[in-house]
Design an enzyme around this catalytic site. Structure first.
Site, PDB file in Angstrom:
ATOM      1  N   ARG A 164       0.819  -1.227   0.000  1.00 16.05           N
ATOM      2  CA  ARG A 164       0.000   0.000   0.000  1.00 16.05           C
ATOM      3  C   ARG A 164       0.845   1.267   0.000  1.00 16.05           C
ATOM      4  O   ARG A 164       0.467   2.291   0.565  1.00 16.05           O
ATOM      5  CB  ARG A 164      -0.928   0.029   1.217  1.00 16.05           C
ATOM      6  CG  ARG A 164      -1.726  -1.225   1.375  1.00 16.05           C
ATOM      7  CD  ARG A 164      -3.156  -1.053   1.055  1.00 16.05           C
ATOM      8  NE  ARG A 164      -3.673  -2.308   0.547  1.00 16.05           N
ATOM      9  CZ  ARG A 164      -4.917  -2.504   0.185  1.00 16.05           C
ATOM     10  NH1 ARG A 164      -5.772  -1.542   0.260  1.00 16.05           N
ATOM     11  NH2 ARG A 164      -5.312  -3.649  -0.278  1.00 16.05           N
ATOM     12  N   SER A 236     -11.110  -0.277   2.321  1.00 16.48           N
ATOM     13  CA  SER A 236     -10.402  -0.405   3.600  1.00 16.48           C
ATOM     14  C   SER A 236     -10.017   0.976   4.102  1.00 16.48           C
ATOM     15  O   SER A 236      -9.355   1.726   3.378  1.00 16.48           O
ATOM     16  CB  SER A 236      -9.121  -1.213   3.428  1.00 16.48           C
ATOM     17  OG  SER A 236      -9.404  -2.501   2.975  1.00 16.48           O
ATOM     18  N   GLU A 330      -5.820   4.849   5.459  1.00 17.69           N
ATOM     19  CA  GLU A 330      -5.498   4.672   4.040  1.00 17.69           C
ATOM     20  C   GLU A 330      -5.919   5.861   3.173  1.00 17.69           C
ATOM     21  O   GLU A 330      -5.100   6.395   2.436  1.00 17.69           O
ATOM     22  CB  GLU A 330      -6.205   3.436   3.500  1.00 17.69           C
ATOM     23  CG  GLU A 330      -5.506   2.150   3.774  1.00 17.69           C
ATOM     24  CD  GLU A 330      -5.262   1.394   2.489  1.00 17.69           C
ATOM     25  OE1 GLU A 330      -6.217   0.938   1.872  1.00 17.69           O
ATOM     26  OE2 GLU A 330      -4.109   1.290   2.099  1.00 17.69           O
TER      27      GLU A 330
HETATM   28  N1  EPU Z   1     -11.580 -10.096   9.579  1.00 10.19           N
HETATM   29  C1  EPU Z   1     -12.454 -10.157  10.655  1.00 10.19           C
HETATM   30  N2  EPU Z   1     -13.469  -9.260  10.701  1.00 10.19           N
HETATM   31  C2  EPU Z   1     -13.655  -8.311   9.764  1.00 10.19           C
HETATM   32  C3  EPU Z   1     -12.764  -8.217   8.690  1.00 10.19           C
HETATM   33  C4  EPU Z   1     -11.735  -9.140   8.619  1.00 10.19           C
HETATM   34  O1  EPU Z   1     -12.313 -11.000  11.524  1.00 10.19           O
HETATM   35  O2  EPU Z   1     -14.603  -7.533   9.901  1.00 10.19           O
HETATM   36  C5  EPU Z   1     -10.503 -11.093   9.488  1.00 10.19           C
HETATM   37  C6  EPU Z   1     -10.817 -12.113   8.380  1.00 10.19           C
HETATM   38  O3  EPU Z   1     -11.574 -13.166   8.853  1.00 10.19           O
HETATM   39  C7  EPU Z   1      -9.437 -12.561   7.972  1.00 10.19           C
HETATM   40  C8  EPU Z   1      -8.587 -11.314   8.164  1.00 10.19           C
HETATM   41  O4  EPU Z   1      -9.305 -10.473   9.054  1.00 10.19           O
HETATM   42  O5  EPU Z   1      -8.951 -13.552   8.847  1.00 10.19           O
HETATM   43  C9  EPU Z   1      -8.312 -10.582   6.838  1.00 10.19           C
HETATM   44  O6  EPU Z   1      -9.557 -10.187   6.261  1.00 10.19           O
HETATM   45  P1  EPU Z   1      -9.792 -10.078   4.670  1.00 10.19           P
HETATM   46  O7  EPU Z   1      -9.301 -11.317   4.007  1.00 10.19           O
HETATM   47  O8  EPU Z   1     -11.195  -9.666   4.460  1.00 10.19           O
HETATM   48  O9  EPU Z   1      -8.820  -8.948   4.200  1.00 10.19           O
HETATM   49  P2  EPU Z   1      -8.415  -7.532   4.837  1.00 10.19           P
HETATM   50  O10 EPU Z   1      -7.064  -7.674   5.431  1.00 10.19           O
HETATM   51  O11 EPU Z   1      -9.507  -7.064   5.731  1.00 10.19           O
HETATM   52  C10 EPU Z   1      -7.216  -6.757   2.646  1.00 10.19           C
HETATM   53  C11 EPU Z   1      -7.196  -5.498   1.823  1.00 10.19           C
HETATM   54  C12 EPU Z   1      -8.455  -5.416   0.964  1.00 10.19           C
HETATM   55  C13 EPU Z   1      -8.447  -6.619   0.031  1.00 10.19           C
HETATM   56  C14 EPU Z   1      -8.457  -7.895   0.888  1.00 10.19           C
HETATM   57  C15 EPU Z   1      -8.359  -9.144   0.067  1.00 10.19           C
HETATM   58  C16 EPU Z   1      -5.911  -3.931   3.189  1.00 10.19           C
HETATM   59  C17 EPU Z   1      -5.923  -2.713   4.037  1.00 10.19           C
HETATM   60  N3  EPU Z   1      -7.092  -4.333   2.715  1.00 10.19           N
HETATM   61  O12 EPU Z   1      -8.344  -6.631   3.528  1.00 10.19           O
HETATM   62  O13 EPU Z   1      -8.405  -4.232   0.187  1.00 10.19           O
HETATM   63  O14 EPU Z   1      -9.574  -6.629  -0.818  1.00 10.19           O
HETATM   64  O15 EPU Z   1      -7.305  -7.865   1.787  1.00 10.19           O
HETATM   65  O16 EPU Z   1      -7.080  -9.272  -0.427  1.00 10.19           O
HETATM   66  O17 EPU Z   1      -4.840  -4.489   2.938  1.00 10.19           O
HETATM   67  C18 EPU Z   1      -9.229  -2.004  -0.095  1.00 10.19           C
HETATM   68  O18 EPU Z   1      -8.074  -1.638  -0.142  1.00 10.19           O
HETATM   69  O19 EPU Z   1     -10.182  -1.195  -0.160  1.00 10.19           O
HETATM   70  C19 EPU Z   1      -9.531  -3.414   0.108  1.00 10.19           C
HETATM   71  C20 EPU Z   1     -10.784  -3.845   0.218  1.00 10.19           C
END
Ligand code: EPU
Length: 335
Positions: A164, A236, A330
């Site tokens: 990022r 995010s 972000e």
């Molecule tokens: N999780 C929770 N509760 C929530 C959200 C997430 O427990 O409300 C847990 C999930 O169960 C999982 C972990 O957190 O174990 C990671 O969650 P997720 O796979 O949904 O990904 P993220 O880390 O929340 C990142 C990116 C997203 C991208 C996804 C998929 C960042 C800041 N965000 O989200 O990017 O789509 O991975 O690769 O790195 C964006 O930038 O707008 C965006 C959506």
């Protein structure tokens, strides 16, 4: 080319913040851009570059000249049997570009389907999803310095890409306009399935074709992330923070279920999990709320930029107090 005065940016930012630009212009070509830079210089106006508006928090008033480049040409620079090199203008919608590539049988962007915003914003925050970061596909980024009008072309190495992050968010923040991005894509179908929800789908249905993978990604995103058209948001709202191994060890003693992803520089935490565990899903802070399905997303129901920032401060403070981890915002301020 029309220069508008007191122009509403409401529909040009996905948080749907009511904001007015002192001046607004949409150049279509590099010649137009040079004209805009001259106009700003002669009227002593600062220039604010707006992309797809999917990663910004607007203030009520934006002073100076807001410039949104709308050029969206896509040219093939070079082609071999294995790969194609493309030059894509910054104003091309990112998702439409991903789908166009698939229609041409150019592969490598499937995991990045359905990300809001324009091509020009992709390198700024090195967009990433489902195990792929756009830096892996970019070969060069071209643009213009706002003060001198001089053009530049950086190789991917010169862009200082990281999670990022890029040079455009750091030293060059507010100083340049990206006009086009160059990509190298594969002509051989290849899919990268290495992310929990996609792995699960592959177990059930078998390995996807690139087109199917893009559809899966769209499905997963639609199931978790709100559509800005119906529920304004900026994706995010925080980066996933990286802590040292020692910090992670002590956190995991207190929170044994906390997800952690080892990196070269420590352990990456899931900011969404940290916020979720505080019981914040669906929690409203005035007109701004934590999304009910994905705690990393703030949704805006008619609030101003200040309301969004205030909600973000409260989430950040609660995370800091509970886990001792300071989240980094972000979306960038646009004022
Ligand atoms: N999780 C929770 N509760 C929530 C959200 C997430 O427990 O409300 C847990 C999930 O169960 C999982 C972990 O957190 O174990 C990671 O969650 P997720 O796979 O949904 O990904 P993220 O880390 O929340 C990142 C990116 C997203 C991208 C996804 C998929 C960042 C800041 N965000 O989200 O990017 O789509 O991975 O690769 O790195 C964006 O930038 O707008 C965006 C959506």
């Amino acid at each position: 080319m029309n220069v508008f005065r007191q122009y509403s940016l409401l529909t040009l930012n996905t948080l749907a913040i009511e904001s007015t630009a002192e001046y607004f212009v949409q150049p279509e070509s590099e010649i137009d851009i040079q004209e805009c830079l001259q106009f700003a210089k002669s009227n002593n106006l600062p220039i604010k570059v707006l992309g797809g508006g999917s990663n910004v928090v607007m203030s009520d008033q934006v002073s100076g000249l807001v410039l949104q480049f709308s050029g969206s040409a896509c040219d093939v620079l070079h082609e071999t049997e294995e790969s194609v090199s493309l030059k894509v203008e910054a104003g091309y919608s990112w998702h439409e570009f991903v789908m166009f590539c698939l229609s041409q049988n150019w592969f490598g962007l499937e995991n990045l389907a359905y990300i809001p915003g324009n091509v020009g914003a992709a390198p700024v925050q090195n967009i990433g999803a489902y195990g792929v970061e756009v830096k892996e596909r970019i070969t060069a980024v071209n643009g213009v310095y706002l003060d001198s009008g001089q053009v530049f072309s950086f190789t991917a190495d010169e862009c200082d890409f990281a999670y990022r992050e890029s040079r455009f968010k750091q030293a060059l923040n507010g100083k340049v306009l990206i006009t086009s991005v160059e990509f190298r894509l594969s002509k051989a179908p290849q899919v990268q399935v290495s992310y929990a929800p996609l792995n699960k789908m592959a177990e059930e249905k078998g390995m996807p074709t690139p087109g199917e993978l893009a559809q899966w990604v769209i499905q997963v995103r639609q199931s978790k992330l709100p559509d800005p058209k119906t529920l304004p948001n900026a994706g995010s709202f925080f980066k996933n923070p990286v802590v040292t191994e020692a910090e992670f060890k002590s956190l995991i003693e207190r929170f044994p279920k906390m997800p952690g992803y080892p990196q070269s520089n420590g352990v990456k935490l899931a900011a969404g999990w940290l916020i979720d565990q505080l019981g914040f899903k669906g929690r409203a802070f005035g007109p701004v709320a934590v999304h009910e399905l994905q705690a990393l997303v703030l949704v805006n129901r008619g609030g101003a930029g200040e309301d969004v920032l205030s909600a973000a401060r409260q989430v950040r403070q609660a995370v800091l107090e509970c886990y001792g981890v300071d989240l980094e915002q972000e979306p960038r301020l646009f004022s």
